[in-house]
Write an enzyme that holds these catalytic residues in place. Structure first.
Site, PDB file in Angstrom:
ATOM      1  N   ARG A  50       0.846  -1.192   0.000  1.00 46.77           N
ATOM      2  CA  ARG A  50       0.000   0.000   0.000  1.00 46.77           C
ATOM      3  C   ARG A  50       0.881   1.241   0.000  1.00 46.77           C
ATOM      4  O   ARG A  50       1.775   1.377   0.837  1.00 46.77           O
ATOM      5  CB  ARG A  50      -0.900   0.005   1.231  1.00 46.77           C
ATOM      6  N   ARG A  91      -7.733  18.550   9.423  1.00 45.79           N
ATOM      7  CA  ARG A  91      -6.659  18.539  10.412  1.00 45.79           C
ATOM      8  C   ARG A  91      -6.506  19.902  11.082  1.00 45.79           C
ATOM      9  O   ARG A  91      -6.905  20.930  10.535  1.00 45.79           O
ATOM     10  CB  ARG A  91      -5.328  18.156   9.757  1.00 45.79           C
ATOM     11  N   LYS A 242     -13.305   2.971   1.051  1.00 43.97           N
ATOM     12  CA  LYS A 242     -12.971   2.905   2.473  1.00 43.97           C
ATOM     13  C   LYS A 242     -14.176   3.355   3.294  1.00 43.97           C
ATOM     14  O   LYS A 242     -14.671   4.467   3.136  1.00 43.97           O
ATOM     15  CB  LYS A 242     -11.752   3.783   2.765  1.00 43.97           C
ATOM     16  N   THR A 302      -6.422  -1.042  10.055  1.00 36.36           N
ATOM     17  CA  THR A 302      -6.155  -0.070  11.121  1.00 36.36           C
ATOM     18  C   THR A 302      -5.861  -0.723  12.475  1.00 36.36           C
ATOM     19  O   THR A 302      -6.698  -1.456  13.015  1.00 36.36           O
ATOM     20  CB  THR A 302      -7.304   0.947  11.307  1.00 36.36           C
TER      21      THR A 302
END
Length: 498
Positions: A50, A91, A242, A302
């Site tokens: 990935r 963020r 996702k 994850t």
């Protein structure tokens, strides 16, 4: 016994062939490359790598992907490539001293006037910090809960002004630069495909990525748009959706997303922040079950072995987590920082390999009633399901699927079984793609094999060379009457090895 569950390993600083090079990267030669980390990952058994577009630059991604492909080829291995788009990750900005310590009940603000236009100026302090997504002010209201740094910091929204979201700290602790922001319960308006994603999709097409993962998918339309962008750029890879937004796990929305996607990733980090950790186990099982029922591929991701970023052995909780994902039927388990930035990338893969193999020996992982009462739409799908029924009831040792696109092997892999499925094809892209399918192994076939008897003999010889079968064993071969035709599989033959 071959491991059926596939392992994805994220590339990063720890695997970069130039990680020890201290000069100008543009002047590095092959003599400066150190392939030890990549070689050890391949030898440990990774199936797919990935590339995370949230980190690194194009030169680094290109260097690592090309290195993986060439080193795997030298070992007679096929390793797939998944490129993971950053998406609209919201963020905070940067702090004057890189980090602060927030105390419970303290006031703390998110200020759109701080950090500059790109939120890179380090002007944050214990009172306030900038945010990358200015429209966050219109998405939240008094009483909302914001979670920072994957939920480690919890802020309660007290007031929203024209320039600030004024909060009260409910769970404090250390907060450093550029940590992510989520709203508990979801509902943020940021679109799934950013301008950066559009450029990254073009790069993914250029490098012939086998899979492109779309972050923060909210609807089926997001996946359709991303696929079209990839095709317009000349890319032929499959789309990975996702699942990490609260909106995407609603039954009707999830069903539509699975329908238009090739692969579903259970992205438990941001999903857990939005829906709450307690909801994750049931959601993971639901997503895996529904995805496999709809004949699609599923990845569980994850924090699967996070303690091994620093340690040489996993915790017992991590062992249970990986094993449960395997027993749930996931096609693949994914490593993130464990291999990208951890101290022991190869050891992590070896540990995950052992856990997967052990879980796969359990009876629950070897049985399936999938699609037993279903009407099939295509001939090749019916052949695939008939093959698995016969194989599971006849003591067959291996299945060989001669395939153009890999679809027949994918359908077969939806049935839980301990029987290895070999996807034999002359197409490199197909061999790379099937590296993600549970229980499917890519095999290169000569492009000039056409006659039926020649094909069968070639298949038998290949399985004998691999030590998969021996004289007297039964195998099943599936193929099309006219080889080279996409979707043309219409024949299942049961063959005894001589």
């Amino acid at each position: 016994m071959l491991r059926r569950t596939k392992i994805l390993a994220t590339l990063g600083p720890a695997t970069d062939p130039l990680r020890h090079y201290e000069g100008d990267l543009s002047k590095a030669t092959q003599d400066d490359y150190d392939y030890q980390a990549i070689d050890s990952l391949i030898d440990a058994g990774i199936d797919v790598v990935r590339a995370n577009f949230s980190h690194g630059d194009y030169d680094q991604h290109r260097r690592q992907i090309e290195s993986v492909r060439s080193r795997a080829w030298q070992r007679g291995r096929q390793v797939g490539v998944l490129m993971d788009l950053m998406g609209p990750k919201i963020r905070i900005g940067r702090f004057k001293n890189k980090s602060i310590k927030l105390k419970v009940d303290a006031a703390f603000s998110l200020d759109i006037n701080m950090g500059g236009d790109d939120c890179t100026i380090p002007d944050g302090d214990h009172n306030a910090v900038g945010i990358t997504y200015k429209n966050l002010l219109t998405d939240v209201k008094r009483g909302d809960t914001l979670l920072l740094a994957d939920g480690l910091i919890v802020l309660w929204v007290d007031e929203v002004t024209a320039t600030q979201i004024k909060c009260i700290v409910k769970v404090g602790g250390a907060l450093s630069d550029a940590k992510g922001i989520n709203r508990k319960g979801g509902g943020l308006s940021a679109g799934s495909i950013t301008d950066k994603d559009r450029e990254d999709i073009k790069f993914a097409a250029e490098l012939e990525a086998d899979y492109v993962a779309l972050s923060f998918v909210e609807s089926a339309e997001d996946v359709i748009e991303a696929r079209q962008l990839l095709r317009d750029a000349g890319g032929k890879g499959d789309m990975v959706a996702k699942i990490e937004r609260a909106e995407s796990v609603k039954d009707d929305v999830l069903e539509k997303i699975i329908e238009v996607s090739d692969v579903i990733m259970v992205a438990r980090g941001d999903l857990g922040v939005e829906v709450g950790d307690a909801e994750l186990p049931a959601l993971q099982k639901k997503i895996i079950t529904r995805t496999r029922a709809m004949n699609k591929v599923v990845i569980t991701a994850t924090q699967m072995m996070e303690s091994m970023i620093e340690n040489q052995i996993p915790t017992r909780a991590e062992v249970f987590d990986v094993a449960n994902a395997v027993l749930d039927g996931t096609d693949a388990v994914m490593l993130s920082a464990e291999t990208a930035a951890g101290k022991y990338p190869a050891l992590v893969v070896q540990a995950m390999d052992r856990i997967c193999r052990s879980a796969e020996r359990q009876p629950r992982a070897l049985k399936s009633s999938h699609r037993i009462d279903t009407i099939f739409k295509d001939i090749d799908e019916a052949i695939a399901m008939s093959t698995m029924y016969a194989a599971n009831h006849l003591g067959v040792k291996a299945i060989a699927a001669l395939t153009e696109s890999g679809a027949t092997a994918q359908w077969m892999s939806r049935i839980s079984s301990g029987i290895p499925i070999f996807a034999l094809t002359k197409h490199v892209a197909t061999r790379r793609k099937v590296t993600l399918y549970r229980g499917v192994y890519p095999v290169s076939m000569p492009p000039d094999i056409n006659e039926s008897d020649d094909v069968n003999q070639e298949v038998v010889d290949e399985l004998l060379r691999r030590g998969t079968v021996r004289a007297g064993d039964l195998i099943i071969i599936t193929k099309g009457a006219k080889m080279g035709t996409l979707g043309g599989t219409n024949t299942m033959q049961i063959v005894r090895v001589e």
